[in-house]
Design a protein around this motif. Sequence first.
Motif, PDB file in Angstrom:
ATOM      1  N   TYR A 197       3.535 -52.222  18.655  1.00  0.00           N
ATOM      2  CA  TYR A 197       4.429 -53.210  19.265  1.00  0.00           C
ATOM      3  C   TYR A 197       5.826 -53.149  18.650  1.00  0.00           C
ATOM      4  CZ  TYR A 197       0.494 -55.698  21.509  1.00  0.00           C
ATOM      5  OH  TYR A 197      -0.588 -56.034  22.272  1.00  0.00           O
ATOM      6  N   LYS A 198       5.893 -53.088  17.328  1.00  0.00           N
ATOM      7  CA  LYS A 198       7.198 -53.099  16.653  1.00  0.00           C
ATOM      8  C   LYS A 198       8.015 -51.865  17.021  1.00  0.00           C
ATOM      9  CE  LYS A 198       9.405 -54.031  12.196  1.00  0.00           C
ATOM     10  NZ  LYS A 198      10.497 -53.062  12.390  1.00  0.00           N
ATOM     11  N   THR A 199       7.343 -50.734  17.184  1.00  0.00           N
ATOM     12  CA  THR A 199       8.040 -49.516  17.608  1.00  0.00           C
ATOM     13  C   THR A 199       8.687 -49.722  18.968  1.00  0.00           C
ATOM     14  OG1 THR A 199       6.521 -48.099  16.373  1.00  0.00           O
ATOM     15  CG2 THR A 199       7.740 -47.072  18.180  1.00  0.00           C
ATOM     16  N   VAL A 200       7.931 -50.311  19.890  1.00  0.00           N
ATOM     17  CA  VAL A 200       8.458 -50.579  21.230  1.00  0.00           C
ATOM     18  C   VAL A 200       9.618 -51.570  21.153  1.00  0.00           C
ATOM     19  CG1 VAL A 200       7.921 -51.548  23.502  1.00  0.00           C
ATOM     20  CG2 VAL A 200       6.261 -50.066  22.343  1.00  0.00           C
ATOM     21  N   PHE A 201       9.448 -52.630  20.394  1.00  0.00           N
ATOM     22  CA  PHE A 201      10.466 -53.679  20.278  1.00  0.00           C
ATOM     23  C   PHE A 201      11.756 -53.123  19.682  1.00  0.00           C
ATOM     24  CE2 PHE A 201      12.388 -57.185  17.775  1.00  0.00           C
ATOM     25  CZ  PHE A 201      12.619 -58.090  18.800  1.00  0.00           C
ATOM     26  N   ASP A 202      11.664 -52.429  18.559  1.00  0.00           N
ATOM     27  CA  ASP A 202      12.857 -51.943  17.861  1.00  0.00           C
ATOM     28  C   ASP A 202      13.614 -50.917  18.693  1.00  0.00           C
ATOM     29  OD1 ASP A 202      12.239 -53.569  15.748  1.00  0.00           O
ATOM     30  OD2 ASP A 202      11.402 -51.984  14.485  1.00  0.00           O
ATOM     31  N   ASN A 203      12.895 -50.012  19.326  1.00  0.00           N
ATOM     32  CA  ASN A 203      13.577 -48.953  20.078  1.00  0.00           C
ATOM     33  C   ASN A 203      14.145 -49.442  21.402  1.00  0.00           C
ATOM     34  OD1 ASN A 203      13.290 -46.220  18.598  1.00  0.00           O
ATOM     35  ND2 ASN A 203      11.302 -47.188  18.349  1.00  0.00           N
ATOM     36  N   SER A 204      13.507 -50.427  22.022  1.00  0.00           N
ATOM     37  CA  SER A 204      14.095 -50.995  23.240  1.00  0.00           C
ATOM     38  C   SER A 204      15.357 -51.780  22.892  1.00  0.00           C
ATOM     39  CB  SER A 204      13.089 -51.880  23.978  1.00  0.00           C
ATOM     40  OG  SER A 204      12.644 -52.944  23.176  1.00  0.00           O
ATOM     41  N   ASN A 205      15.391 -52.406  21.719  1.00  0.00           N
ATOM     42  CA  ASN A 205      16.608 -53.075  21.263  1.00  0.00           C
ATOM     43  C   ASN A 205      17.760 -52.093  21.136  1.00  0.00           C
ATOM     44  OD1 ASN A 205      15.758 -55.717  21.094  1.00  0.00           O
ATOM     45  ND2 ASN A 205      15.227 -55.627  18.926  1.00  0.00           N
ATOM     46  N   ILE A 206      17.494 -50.917  20.597  1.00  0.00           N
ATOM     47  CA  ILE A 206      18.545 -49.910  20.407  1.00  0.00           C
ATOM     48  C   ILE A 206      19.072 -49.435  21.760  1.00  0.00           C
ATOM     49  CG2 ILE A 206      18.986 -47.545  19.623  1.00  0.00           C
ATOM     50  CD1 ILE A 206      17.027 -48.130  17.308  1.00  0.00           C
ATOM     51  N   ILE A 207      18.163 -49.186  22.706  1.00  0.00           N
ATOM     52  CA  ILE A 207      18.584 -48.654  24.007  1.00  0.00           C
ATOM     53  C   ILE A 207      19.513 -49.618  24.730  1.00  0.00           C
ATOM     54  CG2 ILE A 207      17.721 -48.033  26.312  1.00  0.00           C
ATOM     55  CD1 ILE A 207      15.268 -46.813  24.895  1.00  0.00           C
ATOM     56  N   LEU A 208      19.290 -50.924  24.564  1.00  0.00           N
ATOM     57  CA  LEU A 208      20.132 -51.909  25.248  1.00  0.00           C
ATOM     58  C   LEU A 208      21.072 -52.625  24.285  1.00  0.00           C
ATOM     59  CD1 LEU A 208      17.753 -53.511  27.900  1.00  0.00           C
ATOM     60  CD2 LEU A 208      19.581 -51.855  28.236  1.00  0.00           C
ATOM     61  N   ALA A 209      21.427 -51.974  23.188  1.00  0.00           N
ATOM     62  CA  ALA A 209      22.235 -52.637  22.160  1.00  0.00           C
ATOM     63  C   ALA A 209      23.706 -52.761  22.514  1.00  0.00           C
ATOM     64  CB  ALA A 209      22.092 -51.881  20.831  1.00  0.00           C
ATOM     65  N   ASP A 219      30.028 -45.506  14.992  1.00  0.00           N
ATOM     66  CA  ASP A 219      30.474 -44.186  15.420  1.00  0.00           C
ATOM     67  C   ASP A 219      29.762 -43.775  16.709  1.00  0.00           C
ATOM     68  OD1 ASP A 219      29.768 -40.969  15.159  1.00  0.00           O
ATOM     69  OD2 ASP A 219      31.837 -41.466  14.590  1.00  0.00           O
ATOM     70  N   GLU A 220      30.533 -43.327  17.716  1.00  0.00           N
ATOM     71  CA  GLU A 220      29.948 -42.993  19.027  1.00  0.00           C
ATOM     72  C   GLU A 220      28.930 -41.867  18.950  1.00  0.00           C
ATOM     73  OE1 GLU A 220      32.275 -42.344  22.438  1.00  0.00           O
ATOM     74  OE2 GLU A 220      33.400 -44.201  22.275  1.00  0.00           O
ATOM     75  N   ASN A 221      29.196 -40.865  18.106  1.00  0.00           N
ATOM     76  CA  ASN A 221      28.247 -39.760  17.975  1.00  0.00           C
ATOM     77  C   ASN A 221      26.920 -40.249  17.419  1.00  0.00           C
ATOM     78  OD1 ASN A 221      29.885 -37.546  18.901  1.00  0.00           O
ATOM     79  ND2 ASN A 221      31.048 -37.715  17.009  1.00  0.00           N
ATOM     80  N   GLU A 222      27.002 -41.157  16.464  1.00  0.00           N
ATOM     81  CA  GLU A 222      25.774 -41.712  15.886  1.00  0.00           C
ATOM     82  C   GLU A 222      25.034 -42.565  16.905  1.00  0.00           C
ATOM     83  OE1 GLU A 222      25.864 -43.409  11.919  1.00  0.00           O
ATOM     84  OE2 GLU A 222      27.764 -42.401  11.525  1.00  0.00           O
ATOM     85  N   ILE A 223      25.797 -43.332  17.711  1.00  0.00           N
ATOM     86  CA  ILE A 223      25.168 -44.152  18.749  1.00  0.00           C
ATOM     87  C   ILE A 223      24.398 -43.270  19.733  1.00  0.00           C
ATOM     88  CG2 ILE A 223      25.592 -45.656  20.735  1.00  0.00           C
ATOM     89  CD1 ILE A 223      27.900 -46.897  19.222  1.00  0.00           C
ATOM     90  N   ALA A 224      25.044 -42.175  20.174  1.00  0.00           N
ATOM     91  CA  ALA A 224      24.383 -41.280  21.124  1.00  0.00           C
ATOM     92  C   ALA A 224      23.088 -40.729  20.542  1.00  0.00           C
ATOM     93  CB  ALA A 224      25.330 -40.137  21.495  1.00  0.00           C
ATOM     94  N   LEU A 225      23.123 -40.364  19.253  1.00  0.00           N
ATOM     95  CA  LEU A 225      21.926 -39.851  18.600  1.00  0.00           C
ATOM     96  C   LEU A 225      20.858 -40.936  18.501  1.00  0.00           C
ATOM     97  CD1 LEU A 225      20.455 -37.583  17.134  1.00  0.00           C
ATOM     98  CD2 LEU A 225      21.571 -38.320  15.010  1.00  0.00           C
ATOM     99  N   GLN A 226      21.273 -42.173  18.187  1.00  0.00           N
ATOM    100  CA  GLN A 226      20.318 -43.280  18.106  1.00  0.00           C
ATOM    101  C   GLN A 226      19.652 -43.522  19.456  1.00  0.00           C
ATOM    102  OE1 GLN A 226      23.186 -46.133  16.051  1.00  0.00           O
ATOM    103  NE2 GLN A 226      21.238 -46.822  15.183  1.00  0.00           N
ATOM    104  N   LEU A 227      20.435 -43.472  20.535  1.00  0.00           N
ATOM    105  CA  LEU A 227      19.878 -43.699  21.869  1.00  0.00           C
ATOM    106  C   LEU A 227      18.857 -42.629  22.241  1.00  0.00           C
ATOM    107  CD1 LEU A 227      23.095 -44.721  23.859  1.00  0.00           C
ATOM    108  CD2 LEU A 227      21.156 -46.198  23.303  1.00  0.00           C
ATOM    109  N   LEU A 228      19.213 -41.384  21.995  1.00  0.00           N
ATOM    110  CA  LEU A 228      18.293 -40.297  22.330  1.00  0.00           C
ATOM    111  C   LEU A 228      17.022 -40.362  21.486  1.00  0.00           C
ATOM    112  CD1 LEU A 228      20.840 -37.362  22.725  1.00  0.00           C
ATOM    113  CD2 LEU A 228      19.454 -38.388  24.535  1.00  0.00           C
ATOM    114  N   THR A 229      17.187 -40.698  20.207  1.00  0.00           N
ATOM    115  CA  THR A 229      16.023 -40.804  19.327  1.00  0.00           C
ATOM    116  C   THR A 229      15.109 -41.943  19.769  1.00  0.00           C
ATOM    117  OG1 THR A 229      17.293 -39.926  17.457  1.00  0.00           O
ATOM    118  CG2 THR A 229      15.270 -41.125  16.941  1.00  0.00           C
TER     119      THR A 229
END
Length: 442
Positions: A197-209, A219-229
């Motif tokens: 559950y926490k994996t789903v919660f944390d990563n969905s937060n990042i996608i819509l952050a 940093d935009e490059n870091e954001i793009a990497l975070q989204l893809l990850t």
Amino acid sequence: MLPGAGPVGRMSVPNGILVVESDPVVTPGTLEPPEIDITDWAFWARPLSERHEAFRTLRQLPRPAFFAEPDVTYAPKGPGYYALVTHADIVEASRRPQDFCSGAGAINIADMPTDLNEYFGSMINMDDPRHAKIRRIVSRAFSPRMIQRFEDQVQEVAEQVVEEVLAKGSGDFVSDVAARLPLKIICDMMGIPEDSYKTVFDNSNIILAGADPEFVAEDENEIALQLLTAGQTLKDLVEDLGRHRREHPSDDLTSALVNANIDGESLTDQEFGSFFILLVVAGNETTRNAIAHGMNLFTTNPAQRELLLADFEARIGGAVEEIVRYASPVIWMRRTATRDTELNGTELKSGDKLLLYYWSGNRDETVFKDPDVFDITRDPNPHVGFGGPGPHFCLGAHLARREITVMFRELFRRVPNIRATAPPDRLLSNFINGIKHLPYEI
């Protein structure tokens, strides 16, 4: 002047910034300096009242305003976009998918590669016939029996959540209540184990952050990497589960989806993984934000709370619709003109980008009387909080309504005095009207 930009009434668009040339439509003192640039992240950090005032100004223009696109590292800068801010324009664009498509990108202003579009957006970023195929398979998987089972589970989860609220007495309404119900329902629907559950919660937060520093880097490059990850993490999780369910089917949505075969059509691993990202992000984040906004609204509008409690069953349906209208959890979606055409008197060229601002359409004074007033008895209430009419109307609208209804029924039945104790901590986003934290007590 940007391509496609030009005089808009008494408005001009130098360098993509819409300048109001001392027009009386702006209330003195509310927009200083008199500029509106909804592309700029600084706009979305402004007080809520100022943002609503800016969109009110845009709605009074004789035609949609044109804005520059943001600079992003992952795509070339495009020519700009028209902001559709009136209810009529949003509804008209939504019901004409043949003229205003989603396949060029619905959740990004920049033109993304097709595979990346579908990676994050699934069928939101598709047009027929592929959109119809995915929706047909997914809709068939939601059998009446399965829907009834999960609706029953909504009640059970809401009861568990309220038990814990009673034990705690105070806390963060988002993490304690609003996020708990939709997260568990969606994970249980898919058959995802509780330890994920926490994996789903944390990563969905990042996608819509959006650009919120609580969840993503600056940093935009870091954001793009975070989204893809984050996307890949969710995709790996569900694709592993999907492979297992093909061999060992169970009584869950994953089994129904991966084993579905409608007229010889089934979901590929890619389509299934992308749909899951859409489901957990759209179904989790938007419903939790609607519940959080609802608690804030019932706290700041005590007369509306009393009205609801006086006849809950008769008024909760209208209350849910008004929460969705007033909050508009999804701020916009994009469409792209497929040919030279016209939209309510505005001439558009093939390839023109349109952002459908549901957030603004739901405050349109020509459709909603006193639109800034939260009124659970509002009738009619033709809001576009679940999208406009057409093939992309929210597939999960029924479940979202059910979750919001049951959560507030349990809260107000057993904890009638629960209320927010401070203003909400809002998400810095131009796409999701999110609440990150909301202190409460009972």
